[in-house]
Design an enzyme around this catalytic site. Structure first.
Site, PDB file in Angstrom:
ATOM      1  N   ILE A  31     -18.002 -17.244 -43.164  1.00 31.68           N
ATOM      2  CA  ILE A  31     -17.113 -17.377 -44.307  1.00 31.68           C
ATOM      3  C   ILE A  31     -15.693 -17.163 -43.812  1.00 31.68           C
ATOM      4  O   ILE A  31     -15.429 -16.268 -43.010  1.00 31.68           O
ATOM      5  CB  ILE A  31     -17.458 -16.354 -45.406  1.00 31.68           C
ATOM      6  CG1 ILE A  31     -18.886 -16.591 -45.909  1.00 31.68           C
ATOM      7  CG2 ILE A  31     -16.459 -16.417 -46.558  1.00 31.68           C
ATOM      8  CD1 ILE A  31     -19.406 -15.525 -46.861  1.00 31.68           C
ATOM      9  N   CYS A  32     -14.804 -18.018 -44.275  1.00 31.78           N
ATOM     10  CA  CYS A  32     -13.384 -17.895 -43.992  1.00 31.78           C
ATOM     11  C   CYS A  32     -13.141 -17.936 -42.475  1.00 31.78           C
ATOM     12  O   CYS A  32     -13.661 -18.805 -41.787  1.00 31.78           O
ATOM     13  CB  CYS A  32     -12.853 -16.621 -44.653  1.00 31.78           C
ATOM     14  SG  CYS A  32     -11.058 -16.525 -44.797  1.00 31.78           S
ATOM     15  N   THR A  33     -12.390 -16.994 -41.955  1.00 25.97           N
ATOM     16  CA  THR A  33     -12.041 -17.012 -40.536  1.00 25.97           C
ATOM     17  C   THR A  33     -13.172 -16.551 -39.622  1.00 25.97           C
ATOM     18  O   THR A  33     -12.988 -16.476 -38.415  1.00 25.97           O
ATOM     19  CB  THR A  33     -10.783 -16.159 -40.274  1.00 25.97           C
ATOM     20  OG1 THR A  33     -10.994 -14.860 -40.818  1.00 25.97           O
ATOM     21  CG2 THR A  33      -9.556 -16.800 -40.907  1.00 25.97           C
TER      22      THR A  33
END
Length: 134
Positions: A31-33
């Site tokens: 998720i995300c970075t």
């Protein structure tokens, strides 16, 4: 993880551990970075992936072999799923629940969370393998 992952990316023990876990897992999800950590292991080389919109240019610049997708909230590439930021991670999580345990369970889960998820063939996401069920 989300946010700044630089210190973790530089931790060889963590990156090696993640690479070993990925080799034996059926599904790896970021998720995300968190996509930066997968990229650091080489797992995203030649593959489509996404991350938070603020970080997509950096992901593409630092790992040019990653096929960064800017037009979707999440990407399901079979054994790796990556998502953009926070709520996109919820959408991708529900997609994974649907993929592994059926869309009806994903819908019930979203309802329990009071989350407005509409699976209507997984809007905002991208599946690259036809053998991966919605």
């Amino acid at each position: 993880p989300g946010g700044v992952t630089t210190a973790v990316e530089e931790n060889v023990q963590v990156i090696d551990w993640l690479a070993r876990r990925r080799e034996t897992s059926v599904l790896t999800f970021s998720i995300c970075t968190g996509a930066f950590l997968l990229a650091a292991t080489g797992a995203l080389n030649g593959r489509p992936a996404t991350t938070h919109w603020e970080d997509q240019d950096e992901l593409a610049d630092r790992w040019p072999d990653v096929r960064v997708r800017r037009d979707v909230r999440w990407v399901d590439d079979g054994d790796i799923v990556t998502s953009a930021g926070i709520s996109a991670g919820i959408d991708a999580s529900l997609h994974i629940v649907g993929r592994l345990h059926g869309v009806e369970l994903a819908r019930r889960t979203a309802r329990q969370m009071e989350y407005g998820w509409n699976s209507a063939d997984t809007p905002g996401g991208l599946r690259f393998h036809p053998d991966v069920a919605p």
